[in-house]
Motif scaffolding. Structure first.
Motif, PDB file in Angstrom:
ATOM      1  N   PRO A  63       3.173  -7.152   5.921  1.00 29.39           N
ATOM      2  CA  PRO A  63       1.861  -7.620   5.503  1.00 29.39           C
ATOM      3  C   PRO A  63       1.168  -6.574   4.650  1.00 29.39           C
ATOM      4  CG  PRO A  63       1.697  -6.689   7.657  1.00 29.39           C
ATOM      5  CD  PRO A  63       3.125  -6.476   7.206  1.00 29.39           C
ATOM      6  N   TYR A  64      -0.048  -6.885   4.168  1.00 29.96           N
ATOM      7  CA  TYR A  64      -0.737  -5.915   3.324  1.00 29.96           C
ATOM      8  C   TYR A  64      -1.113  -4.662   4.080  1.00 29.96           C
ATOM      9  CZ  TYR A  64      -3.735  -9.985   4.435  1.00 29.96           C
ATOM     10  OH  TYR A  64      -4.286 -11.099   5.014  1.00 29.96           O
ATOM     11  N   TYR A  65      -1.058  -4.691   5.402  1.00 28.41           N
ATOM     12  CA  TYR A  65      -1.282  -3.483   6.210  1.00 28.41           C
ATOM     13  C   TYR A  65      -0.328  -2.372   5.764  1.00 28.41           C
ATOM     14  CZ  TYR A  65      -1.768  -0.651  10.474  1.00 28.41           C
ATOM     15  OH  TYR A  65      -1.990   0.356  11.364  1.00 28.41           O
ATOM     16  N   PHE A  66       0.880  -2.760   5.359  1.00 31.50           N
ATOM     17  CA  PHE A  66       1.910  -1.794   4.978  1.00 31.50           C
ATOM     18  C   PHE A  66       1.787  -1.351   3.520  1.00 31.50           C
ATOM     19  CE2 PHE A  66       5.739  -1.566   7.930  1.00 31.50           C
ATOM     20  CZ  PHE A  66       4.989  -1.787   9.058  1.00 31.50           C
ATOM     21  N   TYR A  67       1.584  -2.287   2.617  1.00 29.82           N
ATOM     22  CA  TYR A  67       1.839  -1.966   1.209  1.00 29.82           C
ATOM     23  C   TYR A  67       0.603  -1.920   0.313  1.00 29.82           C
ATOM     24  CZ  TYR A  67       1.713  -7.101   0.963  1.00 29.82           C
ATOM     25  OH  TYR A  67       1.352  -8.418   1.077  1.00 29.82           O
ATOM     26  N   ASN A  68      -0.613  -2.004   0.874  1.00 31.46           N
ATOM     27  CA  ASN A  68      -1.802  -2.001   0.020  1.00 31.46           C
ATOM     28  C   ASN A  68      -1.983  -0.714  -0.766  1.00 31.46           C
ATOM     29  OD1 ASN A  68      -2.994  -4.493  -0.017  1.00 31.46           O
ATOM     30  ND2 ASN A  68      -4.252  -4.155   1.780  1.00 31.46           N
ATOM     31  N   SER A  69      -1.416   0.370  -0.284  1.00 30.71           N
ATOM     32  CA  SER A  69      -1.532   1.637  -1.015  1.00 30.71           C
ATOM     33  C   SER A  69      -0.474   1.767  -2.107  1.00 30.71           C
ATOM     34  CB  SER A  69      -1.419   2.825  -0.042  1.00 30.71           C
ATOM     35  OG  SER A  69      -0.203   2.761   0.674  1.00 30.71           O
ATOM     36  N   PHE A  70       0.400   0.763  -2.230  1.00 29.78           N
ATOM     37  CA  PHE A  70       1.448   0.781  -3.248  1.00 29.78           C
ATOM     38  C   PHE A  70       1.166  -0.324  -4.267  1.00 29.78           C
ATOM     39  CE2 PHE A  70       3.204   2.568   0.608  1.00 29.78           C
ATOM     40  CZ  PHE A  70       3.795   3.730   0.139  1.00 29.78           C
ATOM     41  N   GLN A  71       0.749   0.093  -5.447  1.00 29.07           N
ATOM     42  CA  GLN A  71       0.240  -0.846  -6.435  1.00 29.07           C
ATOM     43  C   GLN A  71       1.275  -1.875  -6.881  1.00 29.07           C
ATOM     44  OE1 GLN A  71      -2.144   0.917  -9.517  1.00 29.07           O
ATOM     45  NE2 GLN A  71      -1.785  -0.764 -10.943  1.00 29.07           N
TER      46      GLN A  71
END
Length: 326
Positions: A128-136
């Protein structure tokens, strides 16, 4: 009788508000801020001299995350519960709705960080975005995939032609910061959590919707993402120094389940329709939701500061999937 019922509902509303605000918040000030009313008008509602209108109840419920069914059916006789389902009205506003969803999630974290013992329990069957929001690039791909599936011919032609707005980038940055401030997090990963994303990228690459240069960027970010989560599994700490426990499930489960709790808030969430979700603040629903996530732990292996062999093997497999499929 009707008057007594109205008074009971008003008292139930006041009680719910008290239970959804932090110890440092003053009830009268909370009502003044939410309803844009004066201090005396707020006190009249607290005393029951003036009953809350439906519009006022709706505003308070939305702002504090109060489940209306707990107020109307205080004895929980009906066993029917209200869930909030965020759906976009038309494809024209799909990114605006995404921003609204992000803001709704941020409100939860803003409330939780007021307390020193906030808790998150989350089980993922896909990232989910919990994991990858810091990766554009990864976050851009997941949004592109969602738009491609729901918008049809109105979707961007390929990943390269799609870019994230400054508003989305700012919201995702805030999400990463605020979500990392939860005092303690319990994360359960399905063994295929990473693999499902890797397969999606591979599929879109074969459709010529992802260029070679974009694929390279995605691959680099996936390796970076894995390194970060492996470090947290080893240390038991997030980048902000908060406690985290990571489990690897030995059984598959159907969806992504989230449960958040602090002194002023309790909410459960089930992911549906890719990035949408069903959420509820009903205490009974939250109790069942929490118990379900806890039951998954019995079929999982803790890899935080333990289970070293399983931890090494899990992350080695994920890197192997990336190299093989991408």
């Amino acid at each position: 009788m009707k008057k007594n019922m109205k008074n009971q509902l008003n008292e139930a509303m006041i009680s719910s508000i008290r239970s959804h605000i932090s110890e440092g918040d003053v009830l009268v000030n909370v009502l003044m801020d939410i309803l844009c009313i004066g201090k005396e008008a707020a006190y009249r509602r607290i005393r029951g001299d003036v009953l809350f209108t439906f519009d006022e109840v709706a505003k308070i419920s939305h702002e504090l995350g109060i489940s209306l069914d707990t107020i109307v059916d205080t004895n929980n006789k009906s066993k029917s519960f209200l869930f909030n389902l965020n759906l976009y009205p038309t494809t024209e506003y799909i990114l605006d709705v995404y921003c609204k969803m992000m803001n709704d999630h941020l409100k939860v974290f803003y409330k939780m960080k007021k307390d020193s013992d906030s808790l998150a329990k989350i089980s993922f069957n896909t990232l989910p975005y919990y994991f990858y929001n810091s990766f554009q690039n990864i976050s851009k791909f997941r949004l592109f995939r969602w738009m491609y599936q729901t918008m049809g011919i109105n979707a961007p032609n390929n990943l390269s032609s799609f870019s994230l707005t400054s508003e989305i980038l700012d919201l995702q940055k805030k999400y990463v910061i605020e979500s990392s401030l939860v005092t303690e997090s319990h994360i359960i990963l399905d063994k295929n959590s990473f693999l499902s994303l890797i397969k999606d990228i591979n599929y879109f690459y074969k459709l010529n919707l992802i260029s070679d240069s974009d694929l390279k960027k995605l691959k680099e970010e996936l390796f970076e993402l894995l390194a970060g989560w492996e470090l947290m599994a080893m240390t038991g700490k997030t980048e902000s120094g908060k406690n985290i426990l990571i489990y690897i499930s030995n059984v598959n489960f159907e969806s992504c389940y989230s449960y958040y709790k602090s002194k002023s808030l309790e909410i459960s969430h089930i992911r549906v329709y890719s990035i949408n979700g069903l959420s509820s603040t009903n205490p009974y629903v939250c109790k069942i939701h929490n118990e379900w996530i806890e039951s998954l732990k019995r079929y999982s292996t803790l890899i935080t500061q333990s289970g070293e062999i399983q931890r090494i093997e899990f992350f080695r497999k994920q890197r192997g999937f990336i190299n093989k499929l991408l």
